[in-house]
Design an enzyme around this catalytic site. Structure first.
Site, PDB file in Angstrom:
ATOM      1  N   GLU A  46      28.376  34.194  39.022  1.00 23.22           N
ATOM      2  CA  GLU A  46      28.066  35.444  39.727  1.00 23.22           C
ATOM      3  C   GLU A  46      27.279  36.396  38.808  1.00 23.22           C
ATOM      4  O   GLU A  46      26.293  36.997  39.219  1.00 23.22           O
ATOM      5  CB  GLU A  46      29.360  36.132  40.199  1.00 23.22           C
ATOM      6  CG  GLU A  46      29.079  37.446  40.914  1.00 23.22           C
ATOM      7  CD  GLU A  46      30.332  38.127  41.474  1.00 23.22           C
ATOM      8  OE1 GLU A  46      31.454  37.655  41.185  1.00 23.22           O
ATOM      9  OE2 GLU A  46      30.163  39.128  42.193  1.00 23.22           O
TER      10      GLU A  46
ATOM     11  N   GLN B   1      33.522  36.480  49.185  1.00 18.76           N
ATOM     12  CA  GLN B   1      34.366  36.430  47.987  1.00 18.76           C
ATOM     13  C   GLN B   1      35.623  37.276  48.153  1.00 18.76           C
ATOM     14  O   GLN B   1      35.518  38.487  48.348  1.00 18.76           O
ATOM     15  CB  GLN B   1      33.547  36.959  46.804  1.00 18.76           C
ATOM     16  CG  GLN B   1      34.293  37.008  45.490  1.00 18.76           C
ATOM     17  CD  GLN B   1      33.419  37.572  44.372  1.00 18.76           C
ATOM     18  OE1 GLN B   1      32.641  38.504  44.612  1.00 18.76           O
ATOM     19  NE2 GLN B   1      33.548  37.038  43.184  1.00 18.76           N
TER      20      GLN B   1
HETATM   21  C1  LIG Z   1      28.224  46.451  45.684  1.00 21.19           C
HETATM   22  C2  LIG Z   1      29.590  45.875  45.484  1.00 21.19           C
HETATM   23  C3  LIG Z   1      29.928  44.646  46.048  1.00 21.19           C
HETATM   24  C4  LIG Z   1      31.220  44.112  45.867  1.00 21.19           C
HETATM   25  N1  LIG Z   1      31.534  42.923  46.481  1.00 21.19           N
HETATM   26  C5  LIG Z   1      32.766  42.387  46.318  1.00 21.19           C
HETATM   27  C6  LIG Z   1      33.117  41.162  46.985  1.00 21.19           C
HETATM   28  O1  LIG Z   1      32.318  40.586  47.734  1.00 21.19           O
HETATM   29  N2  LIG Z   1      34.347  40.665  46.807  1.00 21.19           N
HETATM   30  C7  LIG Z   1      35.258  41.261  45.991  1.00 21.19           C
HETATM   31  O2  LIG Z   1      36.347  40.699  45.825  1.00 21.19           O
HETATM   32  N3  LIG Z   1      34.977  42.442  45.376  1.00 21.19           N
HETATM   33  C8  LIG Z   1      33.747  43.020  45.516  1.00 21.19           C
HETATM   34  N4  LIG Z   1      33.439  44.223  44.909  1.00 21.19           N
HETATM   35  C9  LIG Z   1      34.481  44.924  44.160  1.00 21.19           C
HETATM   36  C10 LIG Z   1      34.252  44.934  42.637  1.00 21.19           C
HETATM   37  O3  LIG Z   1      34.493  43.664  42.084  1.00 21.19           O
HETATM   38  C11 LIG Z   1      35.172  46.007  42.032  1.00 21.19           C
HETATM   39  O4  LIG Z   1      34.748  47.251  42.559  1.00 21.19           O
HETATM   40  C12 LIG Z   1      35.082  46.042  40.530  1.00 21.19           C
HETATM   41  O5  LIG Z   1      35.664  44.903  39.959  1.00 21.19           O
HETATM   42  C13 LIG Z   1      35.783  47.303  39.950  1.00 21.19           C
HETATM   43  O6  LIG Z   1      37.075  47.444  40.461  1.00 21.19           O
HETATM   44  P1  LIG Z   1      37.560  48.841  41.093  1.00 21.19           P
HETATM   45  O7  LIG Z   1      36.548  49.273  42.086  1.00 21.19           O
HETATM   46  O8  LIG Z   1      38.960  48.654  41.533  1.00 21.19           O
HETATM   47  O9  LIG Z   1      37.489  49.891  39.889  1.00 21.19           O
HETATM   48  P2  LIG Z   1      38.591  50.136  38.758  1.00 21.19           P
HETATM   49  O10 LIG Z   1      39.008  48.818  38.204  1.00 21.19           O
HETATM   50  O11 LIG Z   1      39.640  51.026  39.284  1.00 21.19           O
HETATM   51  O12 LIG Z   1      37.741  50.885  37.658  1.00 21.19           O
HETATM   52  C14 LIG Z   1      37.446  52.300  37.739  1.00 21.19           C
HETATM   53  C15 LIG Z   1      36.687  52.700  36.477  1.00 21.19           C
HETATM   54  O13 LIG Z   1      37.489  52.457  35.309  1.00 21.19           O
HETATM   55  C16 LIG Z   1      36.806  51.639  34.374  1.00 21.19           C
HETATM   56  N5  LIG Z   1      37.759  50.726  33.711  1.00 21.19           N
HETATM   57  C17 LIG Z   1      38.760  50.019  34.300  1.00 21.19           C
HETATM   58  N6  LIG Z   1      39.403  49.259  33.397  1.00 21.19           N
HETATM   59  C18 LIG Z   1      38.800  49.483  32.184  1.00 21.19           C
HETATM   60  C19 LIG Z   1      38.999  48.986  30.855  1.00 21.19           C
HETATM   61  N7  LIG Z   1      39.950  48.096  30.574  1.00 21.19           N
HETATM   62  N8  LIG Z   1      38.180  49.450  29.867  1.00 21.19           N
HETATM   63  C20 LIG Z   1      37.185  50.346  30.127  1.00 21.19           C
HETATM   64  N9  LIG Z   1      36.954  50.860  31.380  1.00 21.19           N
HETATM   65  C21 LIG Z   1      37.735  50.435  32.384  1.00 21.19           C
HETATM   66  C22 LIG Z   1      35.811  50.851  35.206  1.00 21.19           C
HETATM   67  O14 LIG Z   1      34.705  50.416  34.424  1.00 21.19           O
HETATM   68  C23 LIG Z   1      35.407  51.877  36.265  1.00 21.19           C
HETATM   69  O15 LIG Z   1      34.397  52.725  35.748  1.00 21.19           O
HETATM   70  C24 LIG Z   1      32.183  44.810  45.090  1.00 21.19           C
HETATM   71  C25 LIG Z   1      31.836  46.051  44.524  1.00 21.19           C
HETATM   72  C26 LIG Z   1      30.573  46.597  44.724  1.00 21.19           C
HETATM   73  C27 LIG Z   1      30.240  47.929  44.123  1.00 21.19           C
END
Ligand SMILES: Cc1cc2nc3c(=O)[nH]c(=O)nc-3n(C[C@H](O)[C@H](O)[C@H](O)COP(=O)(O)OP(=O)(O)OC[C@H]3O[C@@H](n4cnc5c(N)ncnc54)[C@H](O)[C@@H]3O)c2cc1C
Length: 392
Positions: A247, A129
């Site tokens: 998903e 993905q």
């Molecule tokens: C085990 C695992 C597998 C994954 N596999 C994939 C994959 O195969 N492909 C892929 O594309 N991605 C993958 N991901 C990535 C995942 O989709 C992102 O980590 C996730 O969407 C969060 O984005 P970020 O890490 O940038 O955190 P951020 O978006 O920076 O968020 C940081 C913190 O802020 C909070 N936050 C952010 N915005 C808001 C809001 N509007 N309101 C309240 N709280 C908020 C979040 O809840 C979080 O606690 C994976 C992640 C994990 C942990």
């Protein structure tokens, strides 16, 4: 066919065709076959995949014309129940079966379905993905990977991150920006990309645990045919959300107990004691509560699947499944580690058996479920706005 006759015939067929070593539950998801060209599986695992795929039973409810089992919900449920009773492991797992396959069935062109569904069913192609980017996680619509039209192709440039199993996958479903001037959700297209295309490079990210399930994916002038668009040009946001629905349901469903009995009860009897009743009343209460929560979720997921049969597409309610499923699972994993007591403190080495180490690792891994597929906070926002209709 009558359900009871189907049950009997299915059981006999499974007993006759499943290799003996498949009659055990895998210790982790990594022991199940994920298919693909890049991994060689043990002979029994491969044979189990082949015999089940031949019948279409790796994707029991998908239409026969694409190689699926063509079963209705009731018959597919019976197949699942009989596999559970025999403690048979699934023959195949992965993002093809749980994410891109269901999206293609729902939204893909006939050509895309005929090209991509049979290799998924037979475990020939493994998918990953390509959603998240270094600056775009929760705010996914802000993604910056560009795709410019050049004749019959797009040319892609940019970077994806947290690509689970990117180094082991053959194809990626990817979100790209095709109209930088449009409102952010309106300028995105959903594409299918062969990972062997020149210009794609994948770099595993080493985690503190020593494993690297994630990768960074770099794209430098990568040519992808325009025929590989799912949905419409600049209409990718709707596809992205539809896929997330699948998903999120899959993440909630992964925790469902497929074999009879409650492993928490067996664990508590072993580590806390008690002949018929578990000795500690607080542990007894927490185990019962967790079991009830899980059963409620299972019944709700079943109800939603019955709705799907009647033509209902998964919508924002999948955020409820994802949130409730991951929270219940985290409580369950925590409870398991507490039941183990000091035996739940091991990471590796003598003094802990494989099962104990597995429980500790599963507990740590369960935290990641509350982030992947959209964090718990994001699910709560969706539930508030799009399910409950609360104001911003
Ligand atoms: C085990 C695992 C597998 C994954 N596999 C994939 C994959 O195969 N492909 C892929 O594309 N991605 C993958 N991901 C990535 C995942 O989709 C992102 O980590 C996730 O969407 C969060 O984005 P970020 O890490 O940038 O955190 P951020 O978006 O920076 O968020 C940081 C913190 O802020 C909070 N936050 C952010 N915005 C808001 C809001 N509007 N309101 C309240 N709280 C908020 C979040 O809840 C979080 O606690 C994976 C992640 C994990 C942990």
């Amino acid at each position: 066919m009558d359900l009871e006759q189907f049950r009997e015939e299915t059981r006999q067929w499974l007993l006759a065709n499943a290799p003996k070593s498949m009659f055990t539950q895998p210790k982790s998801l990594d022991e199940i076959c994920w298919g693909g060209r890049k991994t060689k599986y043990p002979a029994d695992v491969q044979r189990w995949l082949d015999v089940m795929a031949e019948r279409g039973w790796t994707a029991p409810t998908w239409p026969k014309e694409y190689g699926g089992g063509g079963l209705d919900r009731e018959h597919a449920k019976v197949l699942g129940q009989e596999m559970g009773k025999l403690r048979l492991r699934p023959p195949l797992t992965g993002f093809g079966l749980s994410m891109i396959g269901p999206l293609l069935l729902q939204e893909g062109s006939e050509e895309l379905k005929r090209t991509h569904l049979p290799p998924i069913i037979h475990g020939k192609i493994r998918w990953c993905q390509g959603y998240s980017e270094p600056g775009s996680g929760s705010d996914l619509a802000s993604l910056q990977t560009r795709a410019e039209i050049d004749g019959d192709d797009f040319i892609l440039n940019g970077q994806k991150v947290w690509t689970s199993y990117g180094d082991k996958s053959d194809w990626m479903f990817i979100l790209v920006r095709t109209d930088p001037k449009a409102k952010k959700q309106s300028g995105i297209t959903f594409l299918l990309m062969d990972m062997e295309t020149p210009g794609v490079s994948v770099k595993p990210i080493l985690l503190i645990s020593g494993s690297s399930p994630f990768c960074e994916t770099f794209l430098e002038n990568v040519r992808v045919p325009r025929a590989n668009v799912v949905g419409q040009l600049n209409g990718g946001w709707a596809m992205a959300k539809a896929l997330l629905g699948h998903e999120r349901t899959m993440i909630a469903d992964v925790f469902k107990d497929r074999v009879p009995g409650n492993p928490l009860v067996d664990l508590a009897r072993k580590y806390i004691g008690g002949e018929r009743r578990i000795a500690d009343p607080i542990a007894r209460d927490r185990i019962t509560q967790n079991d009830m929560d899980q059963r409620c979720l299972d019944l709700t997921l079943d109800r939603s699947r019955d709705g799907a049969k009647a033509g209902h597409k998964p919508g924002p309610e999948t955020s409820i499944f994802k949130y409730y499923g991951t929270e219940t699972n985290m409580r369950r994993r925590e409870l398991m580690v507490e039941i183990l007591g000091p035996q739940g403190l091991g990471w590796e080495g003598a003094g802990f058996d494989d099962k104990e180490l597995g429980i500790t690792r599963d507990w740590l891994r369960s935290r990641g479920n509350s982030i992947e597929g959209g964090t718990s906070e994001i699910q709560l926002n969706i539930i508030a706005k799009r399910v409950l209709g609360l104001p911003d």
